[in-house]
Design a protein around this motif. Sequence first.
Motif, PDB file in Angstrom:
ATOM      1  N   UNK A  36      47.204  34.919  -4.858  1.00  0.00           N
ATOM      2  CA  UNK A  36      48.579  34.656  -5.155  1.00  0.00           C
ATOM      3  C   UNK A  36      49.571  33.895  -4.257  1.00  0.00           C
ATOM      4  N   UNK A  37      49.442  34.525  -2.948  1.00  0.00           N
ATOM      5  CA  UNK A  37      50.019  33.667  -1.697  1.00  0.00           C
ATOM      6  C   UNK A  37      49.806  32.281  -1.502  1.00  0.00           C
ATOM      7  N   UNK A  46      46.168  29.199   6.642  1.00  0.00           N
ATOM      8  CA  UNK A  46      45.635  29.917   8.125  1.00  0.00           C
ATOM      9  C   UNK A  46      46.218  31.357   8.546  1.00  0.00           C
ATOM     10  N   UNK A  47      47.689  31.207   8.034  1.00  0.00           N
ATOM     11  CA  UNK A  47      48.074  32.633   8.500  1.00  0.00           C
ATOM     12  C   UNK A  47      47.789  33.765   7.578  1.00  0.00           C
ATOM     13  N   UNK A  53      41.896  38.979   6.580  1.00  0.00           N
ATOM     14  CA  UNK A  53      40.783  39.502   7.135  1.00  0.00           C
ATOM     15  C   UNK A  53      41.089  40.659   8.003  1.00  0.00           C
ATOM     16  N   UNK A  54      42.259  40.678   8.579  1.00  0.00           N
ATOM     17  CA  UNK A  54      42.696  41.862   9.412  1.00  0.00           C
ATOM     18  C   UNK A  54      42.607  43.238   8.296  1.00  0.00           C
ATOM     19  N   UNK A  55      43.429  42.849   7.333  1.00  0.00           N
ATOM     20  CA  UNK A  55      43.734  43.760   6.470  1.00  0.00           C
ATOM     21  C   UNK A  55      42.569  44.550   5.811  1.00  0.00           C
TER      22      UNK A  55
END
Length: 82
Positions: A36-37, A46-47, A53-55
Motif C-alpha cells: 500500500x505504501x 528503499x526506506x 524487512x526489519x519488521x
Amino acid sequence: MELIAAAAMIGVGITMGLAAIGAGIGNGLVTSRFIEGLGRNPEAQGTLFTNTLISVGLIEAMAIIATVVALIMLFANPLLTH
C-alpha cells in the motif's frame, strides 16, 4: 504421569500453533502495508523495503522464541524426565 505428559504436549502444540498463526497474520499485515505504501509513494521504496524487512524479521523472531519456550516447557519439565 501420563496425564502430565499429555497436557504438556497439548500445551506445546497450542503454543507453537498460535505462534505460527500470529506470525502469519503479522507478516501479512506488514506486507500489505508495504504494498500500500509503495503504491502511494513509489519514491520511498528503499526506506519502506528496509523497514519491512526489519519488521518481518522481528515478527519471525518472536515466533521462533515462542517455539523455543514451548520446547523448553516440554523437555525441561522435571515430572517428565526419567
